[in-house]
Design an enzyme around this catalytic site. Sequence first.
Site, PDB file in Angstrom:
ATOM      1  CE1 TYR A 156     -13.046 -25.699   6.711  1.00 17.86           C
ATOM      2  CE2 TYR A 156     -13.636 -27.658   7.947  1.00 17.86           C
ATOM      3  CZ  TYR A 156     -12.670 -26.815   7.446  1.00 17.86           C
ATOM      4  OH  TYR A 156     -11.345 -27.096   7.675  1.00 17.86           O
ATOM      5  N   GLY A 157     -19.649 -24.432   6.008  1.00 16.90           N
ATOM      6  CA  GLY A 157     -21.016 -24.748   5.583  1.00 16.90           C
ATOM      7  C   GLY A 157     -21.311 -24.516   4.118  1.00 16.90           C
ATOM      8  CG  ASP A 160     -15.138 -27.108  14.383  1.00 16.58           C
ATOM      9  OD1 ASP A 160     -15.687 -27.608  13.387  1.00 16.58           O
ATOM     10  OD2 ASP A 160     -15.639 -26.162  15.016  1.00 16.58           O
ATOM     11  CB  SER A 161     -14.542 -24.951  10.365  1.00 14.78           C
ATOM     12  OG  SER A 161     -15.724 -24.863  11.140  1.00 14.78           O
ATOM     13  CB  CYS A 179     -23.380 -27.392  13.449  1.00 19.98           C
ATOM     14  SG  CYS A 179     -22.032 -26.180  13.435  1.00 19.98           S
ATOM     15  CB  THR A 180     -19.078 -29.261  16.905  1.00 21.68           C
ATOM     16  OG1 THR A 180     -18.348 -28.613  15.847  1.00 21.68           O
ATOM     17  CG2 THR A 180     -19.113 -30.750  16.682  1.00 21.68           C
ATOM     18  CG  HIS A 181     -19.552 -23.540  15.530  1.00 21.44           C
ATOM     19  ND1 HIS A 181     -18.805 -24.435  14.797  1.00 21.44           N
ATOM     20  CD2 HIS A 181     -18.831 -22.390  15.567  1.00 21.44           C
ATOM     21  CE1 HIS A 181     -17.692 -23.851  14.408  1.00 21.44           C
ATOM     22  NE2 HIS A 181     -17.678 -22.608  14.860  1.00 21.44           N
ATOM     23  CB  CYS A 213     -15.960 -30.275  11.877  1.00 20.72           C
ATOM     24  SG  CYS A 213     -16.686 -29.241  10.600  1.00 20.72           S
ATOM     25  CG  ASN A 214     -21.868 -32.651  12.786  1.00 19.51           C
ATOM     26  OD1 ASN A 214     -22.409 -33.712  13.027  1.00 19.51           O
ATOM     27  ND2 ASN A 214     -21.582 -31.772  13.736  1.00 19.51           N
ATOM     28  CB  THR A 215     -19.508 -28.982   7.850  1.00 16.64           C
ATOM     29  OG1 THR A 215     -20.477 -28.458   8.744  1.00 16.64           O
ATOM     30  CG2 THR A 215     -19.765 -28.456   6.451  1.00 16.64           C
TER      31      THR A 215
HETATM   32  N1  DGL Z   1     -18.615 -26.884  13.531  1.00 16.55           N
HETATM   33  C1  DGL Z   1     -18.865 -27.332  12.220  1.00 16.55           C
HETATM   34  C2  DGL Z   1     -19.799 -28.532  12.172  1.00 16.55           C
HETATM   35  O1  DGL Z   1     -19.870 -29.280  13.121  1.00 16.55           O
HETATM   36  C3  DGL Z   1     -19.192 -26.378  11.118  1.00 16.55           C
HETATM   37  C4  DGL Z   1     -19.161 -24.910  11.204  1.00 16.55           C
HETATM   38  C5  DGL Z   1     -18.870 -24.271   9.841  1.00 16.55           C
HETATM   39  O2  DGL Z   1     -17.676 -24.203   9.515  1.00 16.55           O
HETATM   40  O3  DGL Z   1     -19.799 -23.886   9.131  1.00 16.55           O
HETATM   41  O4  DGL Z   1     -20.461 -28.757  11.228  1.00 16.55           O
END
Ligand code: DGL
Length: 281
Positions: free
Chosen positions: A48-49, A16-17, A195-197, A80-82
């Site tokens: 990453y957004g 992930d990021s 977003c996994t966060h 990480c979805n992004t």
């Molecule tokens: N956790 C990441 C996701 O699932 C993105 C967080 C980020 O880097 O903005 O999209």
Amino acid sequence: MSEPDIASHRPVLVFDSGIGGLTVLREARVLIPERRFVYVADDAGFPYGGWSEDALRDHVVALFGTLLQDHDPALCVVACNTAFTVAGAALRAAYPDRVFVGTVPAIKPAAERTRSCLVSVLATPGTVQRDYTRRLIRSFASRCKVQLVGSTRLAQMAEAYIRGQTVADEAIRAEIAAAFVEDGGARTDIVVLGCTHYPFLANVFRRLAPWPVDWLDPAEAIARHARSLLPWAEHALHPASADSAFFTSGAPDFATRRLMNSFGLAVGDETFTAGRADPRG
Ligand code: DGL
């Protein structure tokens, strides 16, 4: 008894990021208890957004060149979805002999479960803009009204919150407000955590929500998918070395190290050579 399969000693890499992939790691460990895990956070590139699509794709593909070489994982979970919605296809094309499990917004299960047909996707600005996300909506949620909410701040807030810092309720409320839609007497009943966060903030979301909704966290489904692709590795049971975490900055702070330790991850000292430039477009 046959010789231990060398492949069974290879770890599962979770990427992930930042710290968001830990929400997937904790589910994956339950379902894949016999494997060692390597967690990689591209904290040098976080968040990453706001990256441009081309820059992020190139960056993630280059970084995986190093990660695959260094860790030789049996399977990679891009938690990480992004990153995955833009780079998943490129990763599979660049490393065809590797197995990637991706993370994409859980739009299909949301569309199957909603009663009001009002579904929201809370994600990073990158994820809500992706063609990939739009295709998921067209393919699986055409009967629903899908509200895409791109938050520029929630991933950072989740990073702060999980490290024990205070995040103001008002700030979080402002980020989630647009996910709550009322339309002709109907209301949003499902919010996809895209977003996994965000699952780290789920309890706060529940407390601040203007009305109760289901908050859909795809972590368990991702872990189940990973499990289905990995043969049970009997010989890897009780691996000799501990699960570990690596940071592309090479310099996680004290709070981050402590967080990793609380997840049972030893923080590695590896330095990264690939994807070091800051290609934010
Ligand atoms: N956790 C990441 C996701 O699932 C993105 C967080 C980020 O880097 O903005 O999209």
